[in-house]
Write an enzyme that holds these catalytic residues in place. Structure first.
Site, mmCIF file in Angstrom:
data_model
loop_
_atom_site.group_PDB
_atom_site.id
_atom_site.type_symbol
_atom_site.label_atom_id
_atom_site.label_comp_id
_atom_site.label_asym_id
_atom_site.label_seq_id
_atom_site.Cartn_x
_atom_site.Cartn_y
_atom_site.Cartn_z
ATOM 1 N N HIS A 42 0.856 -1.193 0.000
ATOM 2 C CA HIS A 42 0.000 0.000 0.000
ATOM 3 C C HIS A 42 0.894 1.246 0.000
ATOM 4 C CE1 HIS A 42 -2.937 3.001 1.211
ATOM 5 N NE2 HIS A 42 -3.873 2.137 0.871
ATOM 6 N N GLU A 90 -3.960 1.694 -7.439
ATOM 7 C CA GLU A 90 -4.277 2.762 -6.495
ATOM 8 C C GLU A 90 -3.400 3.976 -6.784
ATOM 9 O OE1 GLU A 90 -6.563 1.391 -2.938
ATOM 10 O OE2 GLU A 90 -4.479 1.587 -2.333
HETATM 11 C C1 PEP Z 1 -6.811 3.215 0.199
HETATM 12 O O1 PEP Z 1 -6.146 3.767 1.057
HETATM 13 O O2 PEP Z 1 -6.505 2.082 -0.204
HETATM 14 C C2 PEP Z 1 -7.961 3.913 -0.336
HETATM 15 C C3 PEP Z 1 -8.470 3.500 -1.463
HETATM 16 O O3 PEP Z 1 -8.418 4.974 0.411
HETATM 17 P P1 PEP Z 1 -9.602 5.991 0.024
HETATM 18 O O4 PEP Z 1 -10.751 5.186 -0.476
HETATM 19 O O5 PEP Z 1 -9.899 6.693 1.292
HETATM 20 O O6 PEP Z 1 -9.056 6.893 -1.031
#
Ligand code: PEP
Length: 272
Positions: free
Chosen positions: A106, A185
């Site tokens: 992450h 992400e």
């Molecule tokens: C994350 O931290 O994996 C994430 C997707 O957070 P958010 O949905 O708050 O952007």
């Protein structure tokens, strides 16, 4: 219309103490039970990722009180080290029988803990060796970047993580056999309230599949809420740009918002 399997992961990070995580898991399970009373089960795999200290309690609650709902759990991380004299570490083998999957790489861990691709790769290897399913987060910080730049950044991250895993004897075939899931992400979208567009997410998914050389499951994560969820899941199916699910941070801390995302997912999965 054939229903497509989706994966929705709630990443609670370090936001809640264990007691509140258990209460939230109970609320989500109850809400999901009500949804399942009117829709077909097993179309959506829901995984809750509580903090390490809450993981056992949340898993126990789901198994004891809500066994029919089928919600699983994921750990938010696992150690790159093996079992042994490593104070404060959580070896992957200790998660066996507790978590169904493990999030790894992450961007918050990369940024705050200095986790390099090599460390992420080592963790991947430990997770696979323990027989657990890795959810590998890949993401760019190219908010104004083009498709090619983004694809190159993601490919480099994948190749470097793969090299790290290979250092511990785990290759691409073993990762895929373990059920590897990649979460795209974008760093600039996480917690910002500004999600990527479905087109960006879809292009990134296609680039990741091309780089991995497999039609593996790919999730999108970054400021997803119920009203935007369906658009990601409806994205291109023809050229590898399919989004199979969502990794949800902030919106998963509220049972009603998270359940709203699952409702949107269910509609997208059934083509309604
Ligand atoms: C994350 O931290 O994996 C994430 C997707 O957070 P958010 O949905 O708050 O952007």
């Amino acid at each position: 219309m054939t229903q497509q399997r989706r994966i929705i992961v709630a990443n609670w990070k370090a936001n809640l103490p264990p007691g509140e995580e258990v209460a939230l898991a109970g609320e989500i399970a109850t809400g999901l039970a009500a949804q399942l009373a009117t829709t077909a089960p097993h179309v959506i795999e829901v995984l809750l990722a509580p903090s390490h200290v809450g993981l056992v309690a949340v898993t126990s609650l789901l198994r004891r009180e809500h066994p029919a709902i089928g919600i699983g759990t994921a750990a938010q991380d696992a150690s790159a080290t093996e079992v042994g004299a490593h104070t404060g570490e959580s070896p992957a083998t200790h998660l066996v029988g507790i978590a169904d999957a493990v999030i790894v790489g992450h961007s918050e861990r990369r940024r705050e803990r200095g986790e390099s691709d090599a460390i992420v790769g080592a963790k991947l290897a430990r997770i696979v060796a323990a027989g657990l399913r890795p959810i590998l987060c890949l993401g760019d910080d190219l908010i104004d970047g083009g498709e090619r730049e983004r694809a190159a950044a993601l490919s480099n991250q994948w190749i470097a993580a793969l090299a790290g895993a290979a250092g511990l004897g785990v290759d691409r075939t073993a990762l895929l056999a373990a059920g590897l899931v990649v979460a795209y992400e974008p760093v600039w979208a996480i917690g910002s309230g500004r999600p990527a567009t479905p087109a960006i997410a879809s292009a990134a998914a296609a680039a990741i599949r091309a780089s991995v050389g497999s039609d593996l499951p790919i999730l999108y994560g970054g400021s997803v809420d119920a009203d935007g969820a369906a658009a990601f899941l409806a994205s291109r199916h023809d050229d590898g740009g399919r989004i199979d699910g969502l990794l949800v941070g902030g919106a998963s801390l509220s049972a009603s918002r998270f359940l709203g995302i699952i409702v949107a997912t269910r509609s997208a999965a059934s083509g309604r």
